[in-house]
Design a protein around this motif. Structure first.
Motif, PDB file in Angstrom:
ATOM      1  N   ILE A  79       0.799  -1.288   0.034  1.00 59.56           N
ATOM      2  CA  ILE A  79      -0.207   0.043   0.056  1.00 59.56           C
ATOM      3  C   ILE A  79       0.770   1.222   0.061  1.00 59.56           C
ATOM      4  O   ILE A  79       1.976   1.280   0.414  1.00 59.56           O
ATOM      5  CB  ILE A  79      -0.801   0.178   1.105  1.00 59.56           C
ATOM      6  N   ILE A  80       0.391   2.386  -0.362  1.00 62.10           N
ATOM      7  CA  ILE A  80       0.816   3.818  -0.379  1.00 62.10           C
ATOM      8  C   ILE A  80       0.006   4.245   0.815  1.00 62.10           C
ATOM      9  O   ILE A  80      -1.165   4.566   0.498  1.00 62.10           O
ATOM     10  CB  ILE A  80       0.956   4.493  -1.936  1.00 62.10           C
ATOM     11  N   SER A  81       0.782   4.809   1.749  1.00 56.62           N
ATOM     12  CA  SER A  81       0.243   5.589   2.835  1.00 56.62           C
ATOM     13  C   SER A  81       1.026   6.972   2.906  1.00 56.62           C
ATOM     14  O   SER A  81       2.095   6.933   3.031  1.00 56.62           O
ATOM     15  CB  SER A  81       0.214   4.953   4.102  1.00 56.62           C
ATOM     16  N   TYR A  82       0.033   7.945   3.040  1.00 62.97           N
ATOM     17  CA  TYR A  82       0.837   9.190   2.975  1.00 62.97           C
ATOM     18  C   TYR A  82       0.120  10.348   3.801  1.00 62.97           C
ATOM     19  O   TYR A  82      -1.009   9.999   4.151  1.00 62.97           O
ATOM     20  CB  TYR A  82       0.869  10.108   1.698  1.00 62.97           C
ATOM     21  N   TYR A  83       0.675  11.825   4.164  1.00 61.97           N
ATOM     22  CA  TYR A  83       0.048  12.550   4.611  1.00 61.97           C
ATOM     23  C   TYR A  83       0.456  14.110   3.863  1.00 61.97           C
ATOM     24  O   TYR A  83       1.468  14.119   3.188  1.00 61.97           O
ATOM     25  CB  TYR A  83       0.643  13.039   6.099  1.00 61.97           C
ATOM     26  N   SER A  84      -0.607  14.804   3.585  1.00 61.85           N
ATOM     27  CA  SER A  84      -0.388  15.695   2.673  1.00 61.85           C
ATOM     28  C   SER A  84      -1.400  17.028   3.185  1.00 61.85           C
ATOM     29  O   SER A  84      -2.274  16.904   3.323  1.00 61.85           O
ATOM     30  CB  SER A  84      -0.756  15.610   1.144  1.00 61.85           C
ATOM     31  N   SER A 110      -1.079  -4.362   8.575  1.00 59.09           N
ATOM     32  CA  SER A 110      -0.938  -5.744   8.867  1.00 59.09           C
ATOM     33  C   SER A 110      -1.328  -6.403   7.598  1.00 59.09           C
ATOM     34  O   SER A 110      -0.745  -7.711   7.166  1.00 59.09           O
ATOM     35  CB  SER A 110      -1.466  -6.529   9.919  1.00 59.09           C
ATOM     36  N   GLU A 111      -2.138  -6.085   6.675  1.00 56.11           N
ATOM     37  CA  GLU A 111      -2.701  -6.827   5.600  1.00 56.11           C
ATOM     38  C   GLU A 111      -1.713  -6.539   4.434  1.00 56.11           C
ATOM     39  O   GLU A 111      -1.869  -7.517   3.325  1.00 56.11           O
ATOM     40  CB  GLU A 111      -4.189  -6.246   5.280  1.00 56.11           C
ATOM     41  N   ALA A 112      -0.801  -5.665   4.300  1.00 55.73           N
ATOM     42  CA  ALA A 112       0.001  -5.390   3.450  1.00 55.73           C
ATOM     43  C   ALA A 112       1.132  -6.258   3.239  1.00 55.73           C
ATOM     44  O   ALA A 112       1.825  -6.761   4.138  1.00 55.73           O
ATOM     45  CB  ALA A 112       0.335  -3.837   3.219  1.00 55.73           C
ATOM     46  N   ASP A 113       1.879  -6.319   2.085  1.00 55.46           N
ATOM     47  CA  ASP A 113       3.115  -7.131   1.970  1.00 55.46           C
ATOM     48  C   ASP A 113       4.259  -6.118   1.754  1.00 55.46           C
ATOM     49  O   ASP A 113       5.111  -6.377   1.827  1.00 55.46           O
ATOM     50  CB  ASP A 113       2.920  -7.998   0.626  1.00 55.46           C
ATOM     51  N   GLY A 114       3.853  -4.801   1.568  1.00 52.56           N
ATOM     52  CA  GLY A 114       4.841  -3.760   1.354  1.00 52.56           C
ATOM     53  C   GLY A 114       4.327  -2.382   1.356  1.00 52.56           C
ATOM     54  O   GLY A 114       3.146  -2.382   1.608  1.00 52.56           O
ATOM     55  N   GLY A 132       1.702   0.554  17.832  1.00 47.87           N
ATOM     56  CA  GLY A 132       2.621  -0.268  19.088  1.00 47.87           C
ATOM     57  C   GLY A 132       1.963  -1.927  18.894  1.00 47.87           C
ATOM     58  O   GLY A 132       2.893  -2.789  19.417  1.00 47.87           O
ATOM     59  N   ALA A 133       0.705  -2.203  18.698  1.00 41.77           N
ATOM     60  CA  ALA A 133       0.150  -3.505  18.706  1.00 41.77           C
ATOM     61  C   ALA A 133       0.935  -4.244  17.699  1.00 41.77           C
ATOM     62  O   ALA A 133       1.315  -5.389  17.820  1.00 41.77           O
ATOM     63  CB  ALA A 133      -1.173  -3.423  18.518  1.00 41.77           C
ATOM     64  N   LEU A 134       1.054  -3.478  16.350  1.00 43.15           N
ATOM     65  CA  LEU A 134       1.822  -4.260  15.329  1.00 43.15           C
ATOM     66  C   LEU A 134       3.319  -4.448  15.878  1.00 43.15           C
ATOM     67  O   LEU A 134       3.943  -5.545  15.307  1.00 43.15           O
ATOM     68  CB  LEU A 134       1.637  -3.255  14.122  1.00 43.15           C
ATOM     69  N   TRP A 135       3.858  -3.567  16.431  1.00 41.59           N
ATOM     70  CA  TRP A 135       5.411  -3.654  16.830  1.00 41.59           C
ATOM     71  C   TRP A 135       5.496  -4.765  17.802  1.00 41.59           C
ATOM     72  O   TRP A 135       6.389  -5.529  17.870  1.00 41.59           O
ATOM     73  CB  TRP A 135       5.915  -2.260  17.166  1.00 41.59           C
ATOM     74  N   ARG A 136       4.584  -4.901  18.638  1.00 39.97           N
ATOM     75  CA  ARG A 136       4.749  -6.013  19.801  1.00 39.97           C
ATOM     76  C   ARG A 136       4.524  -7.169  19.088  1.00 39.97           C
ATOM     77  O   ARG A 136       5.588  -8.162  19.700  1.00 39.97           O
ATOM     78  CB  ARG A 136       3.567  -5.697  20.908  1.00 39.97           C
ATOM     79  N   THR A 137       3.953  -7.495  18.132  1.00 42.62           N
ATOM     80  CA  THR A 137       3.864  -8.808  17.543  1.00 42.62           C
ATOM     81  C   THR A 137       4.689  -8.851  16.191  1.00 42.62           C
ATOM     82  O   THR A 137       4.719  -9.814  15.456  1.00 42.62           O
ATOM     83  CB  THR A 137       2.322  -9.144  17.153  1.00 42.62           C
ATOM     84  N   GLN A 138       5.446  -7.852  16.028  1.00 42.61           N
ATOM     85  CA  GLN A 138       6.289  -7.773  14.596  1.00 42.61           C
ATOM     86  C   GLN A 138       5.667  -8.008  13.419  1.00 42.61           C
ATOM     87  O   GLN A 138       6.072  -8.930  12.551  1.00 42.61           O
ATOM     88  CB  GLN A 138       7.312  -8.590  15.079  1.00 42.61           C
ATOM     89  N   GLN A 139       4.422  -7.695  13.210  1.00 44.34           N
ATOM     90  CA  GLN A 139       3.680  -8.143  12.210  1.00 44.34           C
ATOM     91  C   GLN A 139       4.221  -7.251  10.745  1.00 44.34           C
ATOM     92  O   GLN A 139       3.810  -7.933   9.768  1.00 44.34           O
ATOM     93  CB  GLN A 139       2.114  -7.656  12.321  1.00 44.34           C
ATOM     94  N   LEU A 140       4.866  -6.515  10.907  1.00 44.50           N
ATOM     95  CA  LEU A 140       5.447  -5.658   9.842  1.00 44.50           C
ATOM     96  C   LEU A 140       6.926  -5.961   9.279  1.00 44.50           C
ATOM     97  O   LEU A 140       7.390  -5.555   8.622  1.00 44.50           O
ATOM     98  CB  LEU A 140       5.325  -4.373   9.782  1.00 44.50           C
ATOM     99  N   ALA A 141       7.522  -6.952  10.057  1.00 42.74           N
ATOM    100  CA  ALA A 141       8.989  -7.393  10.167  1.00 42.74           C
ATOM    101  C   ALA A 141       8.969  -7.971   8.757  1.00 42.74           C
ATOM    102  O   ALA A 141       8.310  -8.884   8.282  1.00 42.74           O
ATOM    103  CB  ALA A 141       9.289  -8.232  11.188  1.00 42.74           C
ATOM    104  N   GLY A 142      10.201  -7.904   8.116  1.00 41.98           N
ATOM    105  CA  GLY A 142      10.540  -8.470   6.956  1.00 41.98           C
ATOM    106  C   GLY A 142       9.518  -8.083   5.595  1.00 41.98           C
ATOM    107  O   GLY A 142      10.140  -8.338   4.498  1.00 41.98           O
ATOM    108  N   LYS A 143       8.818  -6.839   5.867  1.00 46.93           N
ATOM    109  CA  LYS A 143       8.054  -6.279   4.756  1.00 46.93           C
ATOM    110  C   LYS A 143       8.917  -5.213   4.131  1.00 46.93           C
ATOM    111  O   LYS A 143       9.372  -4.248   5.170  1.00 46.93           O
ATOM    112  CB  LYS A 143       6.683  -5.974   5.205  1.00 46.93           C
ATOM    113  N   PRO A 144       8.902  -5.033   2.766  1.00 54.80           N
ATOM    114  CA  PRO A 144       9.720  -3.727   2.232  1.00 54.80           C
ATOM    115  C   PRO A 144       9.223  -2.572   2.398  1.00 54.80           C
ATOM    116  O   PRO A 144       7.519  -2.630   2.223  1.00 54.80           O
ATOM    117  CB  PRO A 144       9.764  -4.271   0.769  1.00 54.80           C
TER     118      PRO A 144
END
Length: 220
Positions: free
Chosen positions: A23-28, A86-90, A114-126
């Motif tokens: 996904i592309i996520s931004y603030y503008s 958490s649903e994204a691959d990158g 923080g919840a994603l960090w505690r479970t490292q759900q984003l680890a290894g994703k580009p």
């Protein structure tokens, strides 16, 4: 996006349709980063079989303050929640700079992961980065450089564009944002808009990062 990735089965490698979803996520604030995001999306979707989800992070400033700043109304791009990461691959994250670092709105969004960090759900994703600054000395390199710490604590893999944009990386005849860290633009007093070469670099980043995401997903 969706892609056919290779996974093993019965001792053999078979082409199996497996969802690949970066996904592309931004603030503008004034629309400069959003224009880059739209071009990055086009670049990612130019890769065969790719569909991209575009999100903006929540605004933290009150409407009256935004009015005093002269900020235009937000677009109809949907607002993301931390859980949806958490649903994204990158990822490709974008934001304007504030004193050489990412804007507080995007930092507040990451602070809520923080919840994603505690479970490292984003680890290894580009994850790639893009940005906007007010001037040439306003943080075209320090903004993404300081943002990398957010990726590191989540265990994400930083994907810079390096010098893969080719000759455009060495353009000195015109003012051009961006760096080996990622695509960028200069907002100036707000009236300056992303130029053709800055948009081309954004398109390239989308295409390049989407390709790497496919490769990583395909070997998982």
């Amino acid at each position: 996006f969706r892609d056919s990735c290779l996974f093993g089965g019965s001792g053999m490698w078979n082409a199996v349709p497996v969802p690949c979803y970066p996904i592309i996520s931004y603030y503008s604030t004034y629309g400069h980063v959003e224009k880059l995001a739209q071009e990055i999306k086009k670049g990612a979707e130019s890769v065969e079989g790719v569909e991209v989800k575009l999100w903006q992070v929540p605004e933290t400033l009150p409407e009256d303050v935004l009015g005093l700043m002269g900020a235009p109304p937000k677009s109809d791009v949907p607002v993301i929640t931390p859980a949806e990461l958490s649903e994204a691959d990158g990822f490709i994250f974008g934001f304007p700079t504030r004193f050489g670092m990412m804007a507080g709105q995007f930092k507040a969004f990451l602070d809520a992961t923080g919840a994603l960090w505690r479970t490292q759900q984003l680890a290894g994703k580009p994850a790639g980065l893009f940005y906007s600054t007010g001037s040439q000395g306003g943080g075209q390199e320090t903004t993404p450089l300081t943002a990398i710490t957010q990726l590191v604590h989540h265990g994400m893999i930083f994907v810079p564009i390096g010098y893969t944009f080719g000759a455009g990386m060495f353009e000195i005849e015109q003012v051009k944002g961006g760096s080996p860290y990622g695509a960028g633009t200069y907002a100036g007093d707000g009236s300056r808009q992303p130029t053709e070469i800055e948009l081309a670099q954004a398109f390239h980043q989308g295409m390049y990062t989407a390709g790497i995401t496919k490769k990583l997903k395909g070997t998982a």
